[in-house]
Design an enzyme around this catalytic site. Structure first.
Site, short mmCIF file in Angstrom:
data_model
loop_
_atom_site.label_atom_id
_atom_site.label_comp_id
_atom_site.label_asym_id
_atom_site.label_seq_id
_atom_site.Cartn_x
_atom_site.Cartn_y
_atom_site.Cartn_z
N HIS A 159 -4.06 1.24 -13.21
CA HIS A 159 -2.88 1.65 -12.77
C HIS A 159 -2.74 3.03 -13.44
CE1 HIS A 159 1.65 2.71 -12.41
NE2 HIS A 159 1.54 1.31 -11.65
N GLU A 191 -2.07 3.05 -4.37
CA GLU A 191 -1.03 3.60 -4.98
C GLU A 191 -0.95 5.06 -5.04
OE1 GLU A 191 1.52 0.38 -7.05
OE2 GLU A 191 0.13 1.41 -8.53
P1 PGA Z 1 7.39 1.59 -7.82
O1 PGA Z 1 6.18 1.29 -8.94
O2 PGA Z 1 7.46 0.43 -7.03
O3 PGA Z 1 8.51 1.52 -8.61
O4 PGA Z 1 6.92 2.88 -7.21
C1 PGA Z 1 4.91 0.99 -8.18
C2 PGA Z 1 3.95 0.84 -9.32
O5 PGA Z 1 3.75 1.69 -10.19
O6 PGA Z 1 2.94 -0.20 -9.27
#
Ligand code: PGA
Length: 256
Positions: free
Chosen positions: A93, A165
């Protein structure tokens, strides 16, 4: 392929709160054969929640784990120790890459360790705002994707999940930073093409690609209809039962 709705609770909820929250989610979530719902609570809550969870409705993920199986690694918990407790683990992540300096080597080893311990890795990749500004998005993504998967055997490649992401779109509140479905469409296609160019077709086609970054009930439907998006990784909105359940229901509607 199933649709995946994954809630990343990050560092929120005490153990008792996690248990109450899970109870609430289980009550409100319906069981769908084609939707895999996964929640990732804090480490301390995983074991008690593994006894409480209804695996037909929902599965557990860890947010991180150490790739060594056992040994002198003070303060760490391994995939081997999580075996039987979780079915999934979020790996790489951006918060771990940035705040805890997790290296590519560690991420690669973690993906392999997860598979070795029968835990499905959810490999997170994403470019930063600076990398995006300098036009490096595709290079960064290719490196993180193929680097993260480089220790995975050919037989295991279809067992991984990849989550895109964009770092600039995580936990944002202003619309200016929310990624539009159009913006992510090209990236998702690029990821699938990269997988198809690297692995055999049937494996590459089976790898679920998730999108994550400020997903909420209002935008979930639009993201889920982007070609090659097979699910969502949700932070903030996964902490509010109404919102998380609405996103699951949206995923069902998009499929039907
Ligand atoms: P968020 O986080 O939906 O609050 O943007 C997503 C993540 O960090 O996996």
């Amino acid at each position: 392929m199933k649709s995946y709705i994954v809630g990343n609770w990050k560092m929120n909820f005490a153990v008792s709160e996690s248990s109450i929250y899970l109870h609430k989610l289980l009550q409100r979530t319906r069981q769908y054969r084609d939707i895999e719902v996964v929640v990732a609570p804090s480490l301390t809550a995983l074991q008690p929640l593994s006894l409480q969870i209804d695996r037909k409705k929902m599965r557990l993920a860890a947010q991180n784990a150490n790739p060594h199986d056992f040994g002198a690694y003070t303060g760490e918990v391994s995939f081997t120790q999580l075996r039987g407790i979780v079915d999934y683990c979020i790996i790489g992540h951006s918060e771990r890459r940035q705040l805890f300096h997790q290296s590519d080597k560690d991420i690669r080893a973690s993906v392999a360790a997860a598979l070795r311990n029968n835990i499905t890795p959810i490999l997170c990749i994403g470019e930063t705002e600076t990398e995006r500004t300098f036009g490096e998005t595709y290079d960064v993504l290719r490196d993180q994707l193929l680097g993260g998967l480089s220790e995975v055997s050919t037989e295991d490649i279809a067992k991984v999940i990849v989550a895109y992401e964009p770092v600039w779109a995580i936990s944002t509140t202003t619309d200016a930073h929310i990624a539009s479905p159009d913006e992510i469409a090209d990236v998702m296609q690029f990821l699938r093409r990269t997988l198809l160019d690297t692995y055999d077709k049937s494996s590459a086609e089976q790898i679920p690609l998730l999108y994550g970054g400020s997903v909420n009930p209002s935008n979930a439907g639009a993201y889920l209809t982007v070609p090659e998006v097979n699910g969502l990784l949700i932070g903030g909105a996964s902490l509010i039962a109404d919102q998380f359940v609405k996103i699951i229901e949206t995923a069902k509607k998009v499929r039907d």
